[in-house]
Enzyme design. Structure first.
Site, PDB file in Angstrom:
ATOM      1  N   LYS A  99       0.888  -1.171   0.000  1.00 53.42           N
ATOM      2  CA  LYS A  99       0.000   0.000   0.000  1.00 53.42           C
ATOM      3  C   LYS A  99       0.923   1.217   0.000  1.00 53.42           C
ATOM      4  O   LYS A  99       1.482   1.582   1.023  1.00 53.42           O
ATOM      5  CB  LYS A  99      -0.891  -0.012   1.250  1.00 53.42           C
ATOM      6  CG  LYS A  99      -2.181   0.807   1.144  1.00 53.42           C
ATOM      7  CD  LYS A  99      -2.034   2.265   0.793  1.00 53.42           C
ATOM      8  CE  LYS A  99      -1.655   3.143   1.980  1.00 53.42           C
ATOM      9  NZ  LYS A  99      -1.496   4.570   1.594  1.00 53.42           N
ATOM     10  N   GLY A 149      -4.485   3.504  -2.301  1.00 56.28           N
ATOM     11  CA  GLY A 149      -5.589   3.995  -1.475  1.00 56.28           C
ATOM     12  C   GLY A 149      -5.115   4.781  -0.275  1.00 56.28           C
ATOM     13  O   GLY A 149      -3.927   5.072  -0.135  1.00 56.28           O
ATOM     14  N   GLY A 176      -4.378   5.772   3.692  1.00 59.30           N
ATOM     15  CA  GLY A 176      -3.798   5.124   4.866  1.00 59.30           C
ATOM     16  C   GLY A 176      -4.826   4.608   5.859  1.00 59.30           C
ATOM     17  O   GLY A 176      -4.816   3.428   6.208  1.00 59.30           O
ATOM     18  N   PRO A 177      -5.729   5.481   6.315  1.00 62.14           N
ATOM     19  CA  PRO A 177      -6.679   5.030   7.333  1.00 62.14           C
ATOM     20  C   PRO A 177      -7.706   4.013   6.807  1.00 62.14           C
ATOM     21  O   PRO A 177      -8.458   3.448   7.599  1.00 62.14           O
ATOM     22  CB  PRO A 177      -7.381   6.320   7.770  1.00 62.14           C
ATOM     23  CG  PRO A 177      -6.456   7.419   7.350  1.00 62.14           C
ATOM     24  CD  PRO A 177      -5.773   6.925   6.113  1.00 62.14           C
ATOM     25  N   GLY A 220      -4.613   1.160   4.143  1.00 63.90           N
ATOM     26  CA  GLY A 220      -3.431   0.898   4.979  1.00 63.90           C
ATOM     27  C   GLY A 220      -3.816   0.197   6.267  1.00 63.90           C
ATOM     28  O   GLY A 220      -3.200  -0.794   6.670  1.00 63.90           O
ATOM     29  N   GLU A 241      10.102   2.007  10.310  1.00 64.43           N
ATOM     30  CA  GLU A 241      11.102   3.036  10.008  1.00 64.43           C
ATOM     31  C   GLU A 241      10.396   4.366  10.196  1.00 64.43           C
ATOM     32  O   GLU A 241       9.571   4.754   9.374  1.00 64.43           O
ATOM     33  CB  GLU A 241      11.592   2.913   8.563  1.00 64.43           C
ATOM     34  CG  GLU A 241      12.312   1.630   8.235  1.00 64.43           C
ATOM     35  CD  GLU A 241      13.693   1.540   8.863  1.00 64.43           C
ATOM     36  OE1 GLU A 241      14.244   2.595   9.264  1.00 64.43           O
ATOM     37  OE2 GLU A 241      14.216   0.420   8.966  1.00 64.43           O
ATOM     38  N   CYS A 270      13.994  11.355   6.194  1.00 64.78           N
ATOM     39  CA  CYS A 270      13.885  11.043   7.626  1.00 64.78           C
ATOM     40  C   CYS A 270      15.241  11.105   8.319  1.00 64.78           C
ATOM     41  O   CYS A 270      15.325  11.407   9.496  1.00 64.78           O
ATOM     42  CB  CYS A 270      13.218   9.690   7.820  1.00 64.78           C
ATOM     43  SG  CYS A 270      13.843   8.409   6.747  1.00 64.78           S
ATOM     44  N   GLU A 289      10.304  16.663  14.302  1.00 66.57           N
ATOM     45  CA  GLU A 289      10.680  16.473  12.897  1.00 66.57           C
ATOM     46  C   GLU A 289       9.893  17.462  12.041  1.00 66.57           C
ATOM     47  O   GLU A 289       8.667  17.437  12.034  1.00 66.57           O
ATOM     48  CB  GLU A 289      10.374  15.036  12.471  1.00 66.57           C
ATOM     49  CG  GLU A 289      10.834  14.739  11.072  1.00 66.57           C
ATOM     50  CD  GLU A 289      10.679  13.273  10.704  1.00 66.57           C
ATOM     51  OE1 GLU A 289       9.576  12.725  10.911  1.00 66.57           O
ATOM     52  OE2 GLU A 289      11.650  12.689  10.207  1.00 66.57           O
TER      53      GLU A 289
HETATM   54  P1  NAP Z   1       2.062   8.812   7.334  1.00 64.72           P
HETATM   55  O1  NAP Z   1       0.627   9.199   7.431  1.00 64.72           O
HETATM   56  O2  NAP Z   1       2.673   8.079   8.463  1.00 64.72           O
HETATM   57  O3  NAP Z   1       2.203   7.979   5.976  1.00 64.72           O
HETATM   58  C1  NAP Z   1       3.000   6.847   5.746  1.00 64.72           C
HETATM   59  C2  NAP Z   1       2.187   5.726   5.101  1.00 64.72           C
HETATM   60  O4  NAP Z   1       1.254   5.204   6.048  1.00 64.72           O
HETATM   61  C3  NAP Z   1       1.338   6.169   3.914  1.00 64.72           C
HETATM   62  O5  NAP Z   1       1.233   5.122   2.987  1.00 64.72           O
HETATM   63  C4  NAP Z   1      -0.001   6.437   4.586  1.00 64.72           C
HETATM   64  O6  NAP Z   1      -1.082   6.474   3.709  1.00 64.72           O
HETATM   65  C5  NAP Z   1      -0.069   5.275   5.537  1.00 64.72           C
HETATM   66  N1  NAP Z   1      -1.019   5.442   6.643  1.00 64.72           N
HETATM   67  C6  NAP Z   1      -1.515   6.594   7.158  1.00 64.72           C
HETATM   68  N2  NAP Z   1      -2.355   6.319   8.171  1.00 64.72           N
HETATM   69  C7  NAP Z   1      -2.407   4.988   8.302  1.00 64.72           C
HETATM   70  C8  NAP Z   1      -3.089   4.096   9.171  1.00 64.72           C
HETATM   71  N3  NAP Z   1      -3.912   4.544  10.130  1.00 64.72           N
HETATM   72  N4  NAP Z   1      -2.895   2.767   9.033  1.00 64.72           N
HETATM   73  C9  NAP Z   1      -2.063   2.290   8.091  1.00 64.72           C
HETATM   74  N5  NAP Z   1      -1.393   3.076   7.237  1.00 64.72           N
HETATM   75  C10 NAP Z   1      -1.549   4.412   7.335  1.00 64.72           C
HETATM   76  O7  NAP Z   1       2.932  10.078   7.050  1.00 64.72           O
HETATM   77  P2  NAP Z   1       2.445  11.417   6.330  1.00 64.72           P
HETATM   78  O8  NAP Z   1       1.142  11.876   6.886  1.00 64.72           O
HETATM   79  O9  NAP Z   1       2.462  11.190   4.890  1.00 64.72           O
HETATM   80  O10 NAP Z   1       3.610  12.419   6.771  1.00 64.72           O
HETATM   81  C11 NAP Z   1       3.525  13.054   8.050  1.00 64.72           C
HETATM   82  C12 NAP Z   1       4.880  13.148   8.709  1.00 64.72           C
HETATM   83  O11 NAP Z   1       5.467  11.858   8.818  1.00 64.72           O
HETATM   84  C13 NAP Z   1       5.931  13.943   7.954  1.00 64.72           C
HETATM   85  O12 NAP Z   1       5.836  15.298   8.175  1.00 64.72           O
HETATM   86  C14 NAP Z   1       7.191  13.368   8.517  1.00 64.72           C
HETATM   87  O13 NAP Z   1       7.496  13.971   9.739  1.00 64.72           O
HETATM   88  C15 NAP Z   1       6.858  11.930   8.746  1.00 64.72           C
HETATM   89  N6  NAP Z   1       7.334  11.061   7.648  1.00 64.72           N
HETATM   90  C16 NAP Z   1       8.426  10.313   7.858  1.00 64.72           C
HETATM   91  C17 NAP Z   1       8.909   9.504   6.845  1.00 64.72           C
HETATM   92  C18 NAP Z   1      10.103   8.655   7.022  1.00 64.72           C
HETATM   93  O14 NAP Z   1      10.764   8.334   6.048  1.00 64.72           O
HETATM   94  N7  NAP Z   1      10.423   8.204   8.209  1.00 64.72           N
HETATM   95  C19 NAP Z   1       8.280   9.481   5.608  1.00 64.72           C
HETATM   96  C20 NAP Z   1       7.140  10.256   5.420  1.00 64.72           C
HETATM   97  C21 NAP Z   1       6.678  11.033   6.448  1.00 64.72           C
HETATM   98  P3  NAP Z   1      -1.494   7.944   3.129  1.00 64.72           P
HETATM   99  O15 NAP Z   1      -0.447   8.276   2.146  1.00 64.72           O
HETATM  100  O16 NAP Z   1      -2.827   7.744   2.529  1.00 64.72           O
HETATM  101  O17 NAP Z   1      -1.515   8.888   4.305  1.00 64.72           O
END
Ligand code: NAP
Ligand code: MG
Length: 466
Positions: A172, A203, A205-206, A209, A247, A281, A373
């Site tokens: 996903k 699709g 995340g919530p 995912g 990660e 990150c 972050e």
């Molecule tokens: P995120 O929501 O954690 O997204 C990462 C992945 O998880 C995406 O595929 C996302 O789908 C999915 N996801 C979201 N909610 C989920 C849930 N409840 N259950 C399962 N999967 C779920 O991150 P973001 O909102 O895109 O970014 C927010 C912050 O996260 C950034 O500002 C940064 O600080 C951090 N971040 C860190 C990394 C890293 O490499 N460690 C990478 C990206 C972001 P969707 O795309 O549909 O949300």
């Protein structure tokens, strides 16, 4: 080059119509134009993909490692053959400047896929321990959930070792960067992997995912993204006694010790944060400088940042929400008393989700911008009095993903690095190594990616006594 979006899900070796009606627009953050639509996966799509992966698992697990290696090699070759198309797609959906898209976003996954083609063929899946033979067996079906910041690298860093181990996968990808994931699925298909070994559900995340992370047919969840979502996924996996790899975020320190080449340390440090618009990150977003050379470092950093023009060397942030988030942090930094020496919260361009490369001086360790972050092109410069003070500041966040240390002698830097609570440290500008384990201490995560350590995440051991 136009980017072609698929209207279905890749499940069981074919593109199949999605089971829901809804689609998600994909937006180019450089000009805010829609570049395509992808289906919004439902729990029913996830079910179908997990079933396909379960069905394919016994056959793939029993496939000799050399054959798995050859097929991963074919994926590597497919990525190399479609390098330009991949780079153009990453530019279209992430806004990455073309040079970065080619060198890193398209280039690195070729290297990583190649490394797993080799590891699959050479890894010791069997060893003798006294009167036992210990087998490293695949964990099973992997649910991979990836972010948008390195869209293809994050996919390949999970899928390639999973396949090398003999696992099957349901992916996903991030809602912001699904087109790169669709292109990867096409490469896997063309490489001739058996049906169901790799499956893709696009699709939210919530929705998709969450359905994948909690699915009882998934044996291991590998997630890269925010600490907030990672914590949730870890809790669900823990309740189901399921393996998990996380990660998460970082707030890495770039520690410049007395006697280091200051100009080099500052310039490389600035480049490290500006790459990918700060959306990395492991970016060294805190620069730690001795009080004696503090003002010199601040002016070097301001000069260095001036060379990173938004829309040229620095791309936009991925979406409007991230833009608001990063601008919010810049405002917060000013409110908490830090001094802006470059950039600021004002939008530098009329169109696109751009933020000005920003440098803060007089940042103290407890400030929000030194703790959280930011995920944008923002650097905080902190002052330290002696080595113990520098170590306290470097280790003084909940994160521990990466870092850098600079000193006159590499031994001095390495001794300091050994005292840091972090998963990887670059010594005097040491190069990124795609075979070195990558992952976090503390709240930066659980588990490691890349190289042999990354492969072992997807294995479990069985011992037979004779
Ligand atoms: P995120 O929501 O954690 O997204 C990462 C992945 O998880 C995406 O595929 C996302 O789908 C999915 N996801 C979201 N909610 C989920 C849930 N409840 N259950 C399962 N999967 C779920 O991150 P973001 O909102 O895109 O970014 C927010 C912050 O996260 C950034 O500002 C940064 O600080 C951090 N971040 C860190 C990394 C890293 O490499 N460690 C990478 C990206 C972001 P969707 O795309 O549909 O949300
Ligand atoms: Mg999200």
């Amino acid at each position: 080059m136009t980017v072609q979006a698929q209207s279905g899900m890749y499940i069981g070796g074919a593109w199949r119509p999605a089971l829901g009606e809804e689609t998600l627009p994909v937006v180019n953050p450089a000009d805010e134009q829609i570049v395509g639509h992808v289906p919004a996966g439902t729990p029913a799509d996830v079910d179908a993909a997990v079933s396909a992966a379960r069905e394919a698992f016994p056959g793939w697990a029993a496939t000799p490692p050399a054959e798995r290696a050859a097929l991963i090699g074919a994926v590597r070759d497919g990525l190399a053959a479609r390098k330009d198309e991949i780079a153009a797609t990453v530019t279209a959906e992430l806004g990455a400047p073309p040079a970065l898209a080619e060198a890193v976003h398209a280039g690195l996954p070729i290297v990583v896929a190649g490394s797993y083609a080799e590891l699959a063929a050479t890894y010791a899946f069997e060893e003798k321990v006294g009167n036992s033979t210990v087998y490293a067996e695949p964990v099973g079906v992997v649910g991979a959930i990836t972010p948008w910041n390195y869209p293809l690298h994050q996919i390949v860093a999970k899928v390639a070792p999973a396949l090398a181990a003999g696992c099957t996968v349901v992916l996903k990808p991030a809602e912001d960067t699904p087109l790169t994931a669709q292109l990867f699925a096409q490469v896997v298909h063309d490489a001739g992997l058996p049906a169901g070994v790799f499956n893709l559900v696009t699709g939210l995340g919530p929705v998709a995912g969450q359905a994948l992370a909690g699915h009882e047919g998934v044996d291991l969840v590998s997630f890269t993204g925010s600490t907030a979502v990672g914590r949730q996924i870890g809790a669900v996996a823990g309740a189901a006694v399921k393996r998990v790899a996380l990660e998460l975020g970082g707030k890495s320190a770039n520690v410049i010790l007395p006697g280091a080449d200051l100009a080099k340390a500052v310039n490389v440090g600035v480049a490290n944060v500006m790459a990918n618009s700060g959306q990395t990150c492991s970016a060294w977003t805190r620069m730690l400088v001795h009080a004696d050379v503090y003002e010199e470092a601040v002016s070097l950093a301001a000069d260095a940042v001036a060379k990173y023009a938004p829309g040229e060397r620095v791309g936009p942030l991925v979406n409007a929400k991230q833009l608001e988030r990063v601008r919010g942090y810049i405002t917060k930094g000013v409110e908490e008393g830090a001094r802006i020496v470059a950039g600021g919260a004002e939008a530098p361009l009329e169109k696109g989700y751009y933020v000005s490369p920003t440098v803060f001086a007089d940042v103290t360790p407890e400030m929000t911008i030194a703790q959280e972050e930011i995920f944008g092109p923002v650097i905080s410069i902190l002052r330290y009095e002696d080595e113990d003070d520098a170590l306290r500041i470097a280790n003084g966040t909940v994160y521990g993903l990466a870092g850098a240390v600079w000193a006159a002698e590499p031994e001095t830097a390495a001794a300091f690095a050994r005292r840091m609570d972090t998963g990887q440290v670059d010594i005097n500008g040491g190069r990124f190594n795609p075979l070195a384990p990558f992952g976090g201490y503390k709240q930066s995560g659980v588990g490691r990616e890349l190289g042999a350590h990354g492969l072992s995440e997807y294995l479990q051991t069985k011992s037979l006594q004779f």
